[in-house]
Design a protein around this motif. Structure first.
Motif, PDB file in Angstrom:
ATOM      1  N   ALA A  58       0.865  -1.184   0.000  1.00 34.39           N
ATOM      2  CA  ALA A  58       0.000   0.000   0.000  1.00 34.39           C
ATOM      3  C   ALA A  58       0.898   1.230   0.000  1.00 34.39           C
ATOM      4  O   ALA A  58       2.005   1.202   0.557  1.00 34.39           O
ATOM      5  CB  ALA A  58      -0.902   0.005   1.232  1.00 34.39           C
ATOM      6  N   PHE A  59       0.423   2.308  -0.600  1.00 34.66           N
ATOM      7  CA  PHE A  59       1.216   3.520  -0.714  1.00 34.66           C
ATOM      8  C   PHE A  59       0.410   4.746  -0.289  1.00 34.66           C
ATOM      9  O   PHE A  59      -0.815   4.732  -0.332  1.00 34.66           O
ATOM     10  CB  PHE A  59       1.723   3.692  -2.155  1.00 34.66           C
ATOM     11  CG  PHE A  59       2.614   2.557  -2.577  1.00 34.66           C
ATOM     12  CD1 PHE A  59       3.950   2.531  -2.215  1.00 34.66           C
ATOM     13  CD2 PHE A  59       2.103   1.490  -3.284  1.00 34.66           C
ATOM     14  CE1 PHE A  59       4.769   1.470  -2.576  1.00 34.66           C
ATOM     15  CE2 PHE A  59       2.913   0.415  -3.656  1.00 34.66           C
ATOM     16  CZ  PHE A  59       4.247   0.413  -3.300  1.00 34.66           C
ATOM     17  N   ARG A  60       1.134   5.757   0.123  1.00 38.26           N
ATOM     18  CA  ARG A  60       0.596   7.062   0.515  1.00 38.26           C
ATOM     19  C   ARG A  60      -0.444   6.949   1.627  1.00 38.26           C
ATOM     20  O   ARG A  60      -0.196   6.314   2.636  1.00 38.26           O
ATOM     21  CB  ARG A  60       0.092   7.802  -0.707  1.00 38.26           C
ATOM     22  CG  ARG A  60       1.207   8.035  -1.737  1.00 38.26           C
ATOM     23  CD  ARG A  60       0.724   8.831  -2.923  1.00 38.26           C
ATOM     24  NE  ARG A  60       1.756   8.991  -3.907  1.00 38.26           N
ATOM     25  CZ  ARG A  60       2.467  10.101  -4.087  1.00 38.26           C
ATOM     26  NH1 ARG A  60       2.241  11.140  -3.336  1.00 38.26           N
ATOM     27  NH2 ARG A  60       3.388  10.148  -5.022  1.00 38.26           N
ATOM     28  N   ALA A  61      -1.616   7.559   1.465  1.00 35.62           N
ATOM     29  CA  ALA A  61      -2.624   7.582   2.539  1.00 35.62           C
ATOM     30  C   ALA A  61      -3.102   6.180   2.892  1.00 35.62           C
ATOM     31  O   ALA A  61      -3.317   5.875   4.073  1.00 35.62           O
ATOM     32  CB  ALA A  61      -3.807   8.458   2.136  1.00 35.62           C
ATOM     33  N   LEU A  62      -3.238   5.311   1.897  1.00 36.26           N
ATOM     34  CA  LEU A  62      -3.653   3.929   2.178  1.00 36.26           C
ATOM     35  C   LEU A  62      -2.626   3.248   3.084  1.00 36.26           C
ATOM     36  O   LEU A  62      -2.988   2.524   4.001  1.00 36.26           O
ATOM     37  CB  LEU A  62      -3.851   3.147   0.879  1.00 36.26           C
ATOM     38  CG  LEU A  62      -4.294   1.686   1.024  1.00 36.26           C
ATOM     39  CD1 LEU A  62      -5.601   1.573   1.810  1.00 36.26           C
ATOM     40  CD2 LEU A  62      -4.425   1.040  -0.351  1.00 36.26           C
ATOM     41  N   ALA A  63      -1.360   3.500   2.850  1.00 37.88           N
ATOM     42  CA  ALA A  63      -0.306   2.917   3.690  1.00 37.88           C
ATOM     43  C   ALA A  63      -0.405   3.426   5.126  1.00 37.88           C
ATOM     44  O   ALA A  63      -0.330   2.641   6.080  1.00 37.88           O
ATOM     45  CB  ALA A  63       1.070   3.244   3.115  1.00 37.88           C
ATOM     46  N   GLU A  64      -0.584   4.706   5.301  1.00 42.99           N
ATOM     47  CA  GLU A  64      -0.695   5.277   6.651  1.00 42.99           C
ATOM     48  C   GLU A  64      -1.906   4.713   7.387  1.00 42.99           C
ATOM     49  O   GLU A  64      -1.823   4.362   8.565  1.00 42.99           O
ATOM     50  CB  GLU A  64      -0.786   6.803   6.570  1.00 42.99           C
ATOM     51  CG  GLU A  64       0.495   7.448   6.090  1.00 42.99           C
ATOM     52  CD  GLU A  64       0.371   8.942   5.893  1.00 42.99           C
ATOM     53  OE1 GLU A  64       1.410   9.614   5.947  1.00 42.99           O
ATOM     54  OE2 GLU A  64      -0.759   9.450   5.689  1.00 42.99           O
ATOM     55  N   ASN A  65      -3.030   4.619   6.688  1.00 41.07           N
ATOM     56  CA  ASN A  65      -4.246   4.092   7.321  1.00 41.07           C
ATOM     57  C   ASN A  65      -4.119   2.600   7.614  1.00 41.07           C
ATOM     58  O   ASN A  65      -4.629   2.121   8.634  1.00 41.07           O
ATOM     59  CB  ASN A  65      -5.459   4.365   6.441  1.00 41.07           C
ATOM     60  CG  ASN A  65      -5.757   5.842   6.333  1.00 41.07           C
ATOM     61  OD1 ASN A  65      -5.336   6.650   7.158  1.00 41.07           O
ATOM     62  ND2 ASN A  65      -6.481   6.217   5.291  1.00 41.07           N
ATOM     63  N   LEU A  66      -3.428   1.861   6.761  1.00 42.85           N
ATOM     64  CA  LEU A  66      -3.211   0.433   6.984  1.00 42.85           C
ATOM     65  C   LEU A  66      -2.392   0.214   8.257  1.00 42.85           C
ATOM     66  O   LEU A  66      -2.739  -0.617   9.090  1.00 42.85           O
ATOM     67  CB  LEU A  66      -2.493  -0.178   5.776  1.00 42.85           C
ATOM     68  CG  LEU A  66      -2.170  -1.669   5.840  1.00 42.85           C
ATOM     69  CD1 LEU A  66      -3.433  -2.500   5.909  1.00 42.85           C
ATOM     70  CD2 LEU A  66      -1.332  -2.066   4.634  1.00 42.85           C
ATOM     71  N   VAL A  67      -1.327   0.983   8.425  1.00 39.99           N
ATOM     72  CA  VAL A  67      -0.478   0.866   9.612  1.00 39.99           C
ATOM     73  C   VAL A  67      -1.281   1.127  10.877  1.00 39.99           C
ATOM     74  O   VAL A  67      -1.118   0.441  11.890  1.00 39.99           O
ATOM     75  CB  VAL A  67       0.723   1.839   9.512  1.00 39.99           C
ATOM     76  CG1 VAL A  67       1.460   1.940  10.838  1.00 39.99           C
ATOM     77  CG2 VAL A  67       1.672   1.406   8.403  1.00 39.99           C
ATOM     78  N   ALA A  68      -2.184   2.105  10.818  1.00 38.58           N
ATOM     79  CA  ALA A  68      -2.960   2.498  11.999  1.00 38.58           C
ATOM     80  C   ALA A  68      -4.156   1.587  12.265  1.00 38.58           C
ATOM     81  O   ALA A  68      -4.739   1.654  13.354  1.00 38.58           O
ATOM     82  CB  ALA A  68      -3.453   3.937  11.820  1.00 38.58           C
ATOM     83  N   VAL A 118     -10.039  10.251   8.348  1.00 39.54           N
ATOM     84  CA  VAL A 118      -8.784  10.940   8.604  1.00 39.54           C
ATOM     85  C   VAL A 118      -8.730  12.165   7.709  1.00 39.54           C
ATOM     86  O   VAL A 118      -8.963  12.066   6.505  1.00 39.54           O
ATOM     87  CB  VAL A 118      -7.583  10.009   8.297  1.00 39.54           C
ATOM     88  CG1 VAL A 118      -6.276  10.746   8.471  1.00 39.54           C
ATOM     89  CG2 VAL A 118      -7.633   8.772   9.178  1.00 39.54           C
ATOM     90  N   THR A 119      -8.452  13.312   8.307  1.00 39.43           N
ATOM     91  CA  THR A 119      -8.280  14.530   7.506  1.00 39.43           C
ATOM     92  C   THR A 119      -6.811  14.913   7.558  1.00 39.43           C
ATOM     93  O   THR A 119      -6.182  14.893   8.611  1.00 39.43           O
ATOM     94  CB  THR A 119      -9.151  15.683   8.026  1.00 39.43           C
ATOM     95  OG1 THR A 119      -8.831  15.918   9.395  1.00 39.43           O
ATOM     96  CG2 THR A 119     -10.630  15.348   7.892  1.00 39.43           C
ATOM     97  N   ARG A 120      -6.289  15.219   6.404  1.00 39.92           N
ATOM     98  CA  ARG A 120      -4.886  15.624   6.299  1.00 39.92           C
ATOM     99  C   ARG A 120      -4.835  16.996   5.648  1.00 39.92           C
ATOM    100  O   ARG A 120      -5.619  17.283   4.747  1.00 39.92           O
ATOM    101  CB  ARG A 120      -4.112  14.610   5.466  1.00 39.92           C
ATOM    102  CG  ARG A 120      -4.000  13.256   6.130  1.00 39.92           C
ATOM    103  CD  ARG A 120      -3.169  12.294   5.277  1.00 39.92           C
ATOM    104  NE  ARG A 120      -2.994  11.034   5.951  1.00 39.92           N
ATOM    105  CZ  ARG A 120      -3.860  10.032   5.941  1.00 39.92           C
ATOM    106  NH1 ARG A 120      -4.981  10.142   5.286  1.00 39.92           N
ATOM    107  NH2 ARG A 120      -3.620   8.911   6.581  1.00 39.92           N
ATOM    108  N   PRO A 121      -3.882  17.835   6.057  1.00 38.44           N
ATOM    109  CA  PRO A 121      -3.763  19.150   5.421  1.00 38.44           C
ATOM    110  C   PRO A 121      -3.312  19.002   3.966  1.00 38.44           C
ATOM    111  O   PRO A 121      -2.614  18.041   3.622  1.00 38.44           O
ATOM    112  CB  PRO A 121      -2.698  19.858   6.256  1.00 38.44           C
ATOM    113  CG  PRO A 121      -1.925  18.764   6.908  1.00 38.44           C
ATOM    114  CD  PRO A 121      -2.888  17.619   7.081  1.00 38.44           C
TER     115      PRO A 121
END
Length: 131
Positions: A58-68, A118-121
């Protein structure tokens, strides 16, 4: 260009590993196990057949959400592009089935989940810092 898009239902077989690409973008990887279940008329019940393992990227936002969001053993539904790689290392041939995920979610047929948006700037915007 034709790509093989697959949807695989299985369980997280490894912890999610957080990484960073050479360009500095978030990436994550996990192993997904999926076991074929068959009804055995002789035994009068369901039995497990073979298990296949996939490396899910997974990459980018999907990767961050997967980790969490995902831990070992959780039931998942993964959709993405299938890549089958082959090679040889130390005289041994190997084959790897990788999925570059476009979507990953918990399998709600086997449990419940609570969604948190999740909201990101936007790039260039700084987050407000409370004093």
């Amino acid at each position: 260009m034709n790509e093989t898009v697959v949807t695989v239902v299985g369980n997280a077989a490894s912890a999610v590993e957080a990484k960073t690409t050479a360009a500095g973008h978030p990436a994550a990887r996990l192993r997904l196990a999926t076991t074929v279940r068959r009804y055995d008329e002789r035994q009068g019940g369901w039995t497990d057949a073979h298990t296949s393992f996939y490396t899910v990227w997974a990459f980018r936002a999907l990767a961050e959400n997967l980790v969490a969001s995902v831990t070992i053993g959780e039931p998942l539904v993964v959709q993405g592009r299938l890549r089958v790689r082959q090679g040889e290392r130390d005289g041994q041939r190997w084959t790897s089935a990788d999925i570059e995920a476009t979507a990953i979610g918990h399998d709600l047929a086997r449990g419940t989940s609570a969604f948190v948006r999740v909201t990101r700037p936007l790039p260039g915007q700084e987050e407000a810092v409370s004093p």
